[in-house]
Design an enzyme around this catalytic site. Structure first.
Site, PDB file in Angstrom:
ATOM      1  N   GLU A 253     -81.577  16.256  81.558  1.00  0.00           N
ATOM      2  CA  GLU A 253     -80.736  16.357  82.761  1.00  0.00           C
ATOM      3  C   GLU A 253     -79.316  16.069  82.291  1.00  0.00           C
ATOM      4  O   GLU A 253     -78.930  14.926  82.099  1.00  0.00           O
ATOM      5  CB  GLU A 253     -81.229  15.360  83.812  1.00  0.00           C
ATOM      6  CG  GLU A 253     -80.712  15.638  85.201  1.00  0.00           C
ATOM      7  CD  GLU A 253     -79.661  14.654  85.619  1.00  0.00           C
ATOM      8  OE1 GLU A 253     -78.474  15.064  85.638  1.00  0.00           O
ATOM      9  OE2 GLU A 253     -79.997  13.511  85.908  1.00  0.00           O
TER      10      GLU A 253
ATOM     11  N   CYS B 269     -73.339  13.193  87.901  1.00  0.00           N
ATOM     12  CA  CYS B 269     -73.593  14.520  87.328  1.00  0.00           C
ATOM     13  C   CYS B 269     -73.568  15.562  88.448  1.00  0.00           C
ATOM     14  O   CYS B 269     -73.353  16.740  88.191  1.00  0.00           O
ATOM     15  CB  CYS B 269     -74.896  14.549  86.551  1.00  0.00           C
ATOM     16  SG  CYS B 269     -76.275  14.033  87.531  1.00  0.00           S
TER      17      CYS B 269
END
Ligand code: UN1
Length: 497
Positions: free
Chosen positions: A253, A287
């Site tokens: 990720e 993110c």
């Protein structure tokens, strides 16, 4: 709240905080809050051996019983929510509301994992042969290495950990070197659950503190079949090939460069609220942070004006103080990264509103979030800068907006604000967003744990958290059972002896 009170309330002792070599500074004021002992490569090898032995025992424990341990962990997290949330804020600088939200994500994933522990099921499949049955079973995979980043010191760990434990896998956790204290405190909280549980093998959770050298031990060990890593694309480029070389599995990720399309029919009031939360929350260091605003020419001036009005009044400062919405950046490097990006944006034709240092607590790196009106999607816009910079671009047709949205190397999160169902459904269709997450009338950040979380392209392709992400922590086995008295071969092959 004094730093020392937060540390004590989070179960950290002098032994945890003194005498080590890794210095932990709070981004709030730069103060040294501890110097933590680090682990050597040899220590991590020993951890892997302990985890392997734990796996041999834990994989035989029934799934629902494994779920009971996570149920207890969830209870302990509920009891410690305020204390751990404050420690997260102290260590990574996000505002207290977001620190608490992060612990809530841990609690939520525990609840999901408890339910999942009774649903680790596979398919039954129609066999082409008479007197045969086929099915798929899911077995524990093995030791799982979890690598996490500073900006979410505990939630992504929990997404992995809660599922790994119910799936039968012990975890070795390498937290960011910037946030080891939240990891140590989390391990303490888990130890309470272990104590109540009774008969768990030793080593279901081990925290490995240090830098790339210990990450390397995890990524190269054949005894760690799965590495789940959250962080930059740069980190993913190191971790991914190392694990692939030994045919290990990864859940990556990595970076995001998340956009919002604002259409003429959008509810602008809600759009403004969603934009500000997603672009300045966690000081632009999620993110999932909103980095690109792609707004229709008809509503652009009004929207940008309203945003500038809100940005001018944002409460910036101590993230522990009530009312603050923007805390500090993590460190001086993050500040210079933001300054460089804004310089480059100006050089590429951007007009910057905001940016620059803000008044905060002395010793911290506080900034004014920036709105940058760009002539197009230039190089800097295509780059993920981990700071509160919102690039604004204009579009006239939806096709053009979707093309801009997709024309970046990253593919994590995306969204559209529109009340036109033709537009929203197009955005969610195969012709629409190419991201792992695509939302309508909400921002790109702040996902719930129930969905699979992750993205495409340079975001790494991994999926964590909800939906069927649990499957990554198990190995799939296809079973064909012949309960007939004959031995027919598949595909009708005749092989008489
Ligand atoms: C991250 O920034 O690595 O969707 C995770 C969100 C949070 C998780 C972010 N639930 O913004």
């Amino acid at each position: 709240m004094a730093h020392s009170d937060i540390l004590a309330a989070a179960l950290l002792t002098d032994a945890d905080l003194k005498g080590g070599t890794l210095e932990v500074h709070s981004p709030i004021d730069g103060a040294l809050v501890g110097s933590v002992p680090t682990h050597s490569a040899g220590d991590v090898e020993a951890m892997i051996a302990t985890a392997k032995a734990a796996f041999d025992a834990w994989k035989l424990v029934p799934g629902p019983r494994r779920g009971e341990l996570i149920r207890l962990f969830g209870e302990e997290l509920r009891a410690a929510k305020d204390e751990l949330g404050a420690l997260v804020t102290l260590e990574c600088g996000k505002i207290l509301q977001e620190g608490l939200g992060e612990v809530q994500e841990m609690i939520d994933i525990c609840d999901l994992a408890v339910g999942q522990s009774r649903q680790l099921f596979g398919l039954t499949i129609a066999s082409e042969r008479p007197g045969h049955s086929m099915r798929e079973t899911w077995h524990p995979l093995g030791v799982t290495g979890v690598i996490t980043a500073f900006n979410f010191p505990v939630a992504p760990f929990a997404w992995n950990f809660a599922l790994a434990i119910v799936c039968g896998d012990p975890v070795i956790w390498k937290p960011s070197e910037k946030t080891p204290l939240s990891a140590i405190a989390t391990a303490r909280i888990f130890a309470k659950a272990i104590e109540r549980f009774g008969d768990a093998p030793e080593g279901l959770l081990q925290v490995a503190i240090g830098g790339g050298e210990i990450g390397e031990v995890l990524t190269t060990s054949k005894d760690v079949p799965l590495i789940s890593a959250t962080g930059s694309t740069r980190m993913g480029r190191i971790v991914g090939p190392k694990v692939a070389e030994r045919f290990g599995k990864t859940v990556l990720e990595l970076g995001g460069n998340n956009a919002m399309i604002v259409a003429p029919s959008a509810d602008l009031e809600n759009a403004v609220r969603a934009i500000v939360f997603s672009a300045v929350g966690t000081c632009g260091q999620r993110c999932t942070s909103l980095r690109r605003l792609i707004v229709h020419a008809d509503v652009r001036d009004e929207l940008v004006e309203r945003l500038k009005g809100v940005y001018a009044k944002l409460p910036i400062g101590d993230p522990l103080a009530k009312g603050t919405l923007v805390g500090p950046l993590i460190d001086a490097d993050a500040l210079s990264g933001m300054e460089k990006a804004l310089d480059q944006a100006r050089a590429e034709g951007g007009t910057v509103t905001g940016g620059g240092k803000a008044q905060g607590v002395a010793g911290g790196h506080y900034v004014h979030p920036a709105i940058v009106e760009m002539p197009g999607q230039t190089d800097i816009v295509r780059h993920e800068t981990f700071a509160p910079i919102l690039y604004v671009m204009t579009y006239t047709t939806l096709d053009e907006a979707i093309a801009l949205q997709n024309d970046v190397p990253q593919g994590l999160s995306s969204c559209i604000f529109s009340t036109d169902v033709r537009e929203t459904e197009t955005f969610l269709s195969a012709a629409g967003s190419d991201c792992g997450i695509a939302n309508v009338n909400i921002g790109p950040s702040g996902a719930e744990i129930g969905g699979a979380f992750g993205g495409e392209k340079e975001t790494g392709g991994g999926r964590e958290s909800g939906s069927d992400a649990w499957k990554a922590y198990m190995r799939r086995q296809t079973n064909t059972v012949n309960y007939s008295r004959a031995l027919p071969l598949a595909q009708g092959i005749k092989f008489e002896i």
